[in-house]
Design a protein around this motif. Structure first.
Motif: not given
Length: 382
Positions: A53-58, A130-136, A159-166, A196-198
């Motif tokens: 699992v790779k999580i990257s930020f642009n 396959w993926i759940e998300y928050e703040g995205l 920018q300041s919100a909680d971000i997560s994926i499941t 993943y709480n990011i």
């Protein structure tokens, strides 16, 4: 009868709890140059059933990308799908999915017997998105039946919100090719149930190119003004007369008016470093005195530099020496050497002419001498 009901109730609870898979929760951090990578063993004891699992930020686009990478071919559902709707006659039918998916019309996607047995009850079973998300906010992407890897890119909403994926359901398949047709055997399915709480580490200097350049220009300009003043009225100046003192005072006042001290601070290290360097030059100009002024005031013979200023100069010499060690630019290293020598000359000129130095100044000079020695041993070995 009551005891029998209790036993049945306990058995139901046991069966229900045994089917629940505990969620794995991870707190992770990603940065523009530092993606997060996680390794998942789908089937312990095997090497070809591993999942990365790779999580990257642009940062320029303010986006997050999630990749699933495996040695095997993968399939995921892009929505919650009931087993009985998508699977008929032991085959997964792309045209029965609630969204458009790219597939080979001649290929068959067969649910292996072992997989069918693991899914109970089939008619009520729901394959999870396959993926759940928050703040995205997901970016549009093309869906495929057969995937070498899975990728989904998201816009980050705040920018300041909680971000997560499941991560939820994934299926693994193998390819069986013949002259007449291609069959893909879907032989493994699991609910990863991995959250993943990011936390995103943003570059404090991102988007501040103009501010960085402006701060660097301010340092360049005040440095040029200081060098001009020092060359005319420094330790080796010949303008040690009343007229020279008048010109010196006018030039000094003009420089201090043109370059007032910066009170602001910055979270960007590049900007903050330039602010500190700029303010050091302001302090140096503020404390400069021409030879005629010193001769005229010789009767007092007091050291005209405060302990704080001497300590500030010592810190500046230490900082410049450390920058010299890290720099690979010969021009920059030469500039740093010159700046250190000028700072040392200024202090030593005042000390050489003073006959009275108080205790605080003596203590500060002790630290200054250590900084001077550090500079000479580091930058002037040859």
């Amino acid at each position: 009868m009551k005891s029998l009901n209790n036993v049945i109730y306990i058995l139901i609870l046991f069966c229900f709890s045994s089917n629940l898979k505990a969620q794995t929760v991870k707190q992770i951090e990603v940065a523009g140059n530092a993606p997060y990578v996680d390794h998942i063993s789908l089937m312990p004891g095997t090497t070809d059933m591993d999942l990365l699992v790779k999580i990257s930020f642009n940062e320029p686009n303010n986006r997050l990308t999630v990749n699933l990478i495996s040695y095997r071919k993968l399939f995921v559902f892009q929505d919650n799908v009931r087993y009985s709707h998508a699977v008929r006659f032991h085959k997964l039918h792309p045209d029965r999915l609630p969204y458009v998916v790219e597939s080979d019309e001649k290929a068959k996607y067969k649910m292996a017997k072992s997989l069918r047995k693991s899914i109970k009850p089939k008619r009520k079973h729901i394959f999870k998105h396959w993926i759940e998300y928050e703040g995205l906010q997901p970016q549009p992407t093309e869906y495929k039946m057969v995937n070498d890897y899975i990728e989904q890119t998201f816009d980050i909403l705040y920018q300041s919100a909680d971000i997560s994926i499941t991560l939820r359901d994934i299926l693994v398949m193998s390819e069986q090719a013949s002259q007449k047709k291609i069959t893909y055997d879907l032989f493994f399915q699991t609910d990863l149930n991995r959250k993943y709480n990011i936390s995103i580490k943003r570059d404090p200097c991102f988007g501040k190119e103009k501010e960085i350049q402006a701060a660097a220009t301010q340092v360049k300009n005040i440095k040029a003004g200081y060098i001009t003043l020092y060359q005319k009225f420094g330790a080796h100046s010949n303008l040690n007369n009343p007229e020279g003192a008048k010109i010196f005072n006018e030039m000094k006042a003009l420089l201090l008016k043109q370059y007032p001290k910066m009170e602001e601070t910055s979270t960007c290290p590049d900007i903050q470093s330039n602010i500190e360097t700029y303010n050091c030059y302001v302090d140096t100009i503020q404390n400069m005195r021409c030879d005629f002024q010193i001769i005229k005031e010789k009767q007092t013979a007091m050291l005209g530099l405060s302990a704080d200023y001497i300590l500030t100069t010592a810190r500046k010499i230490d900082n410049y020496t450390n920058k010299w060690l890290l720099s690979s630019d010969n021009i920059e290293k030469k500039d740093l050497e010159v700046a250190c020598k000028q700072a040392i000359d200024l202090i030593e000129t005042h000390v050489g002419r003073a006959t009275v130095i108080n205790n605080e100044q003596q203590a500060a000079l002790g630290i200054f001498n250590k900084a001077k020695t550090y500079f000479r041993q580091t930058c002037q070995k040859k």
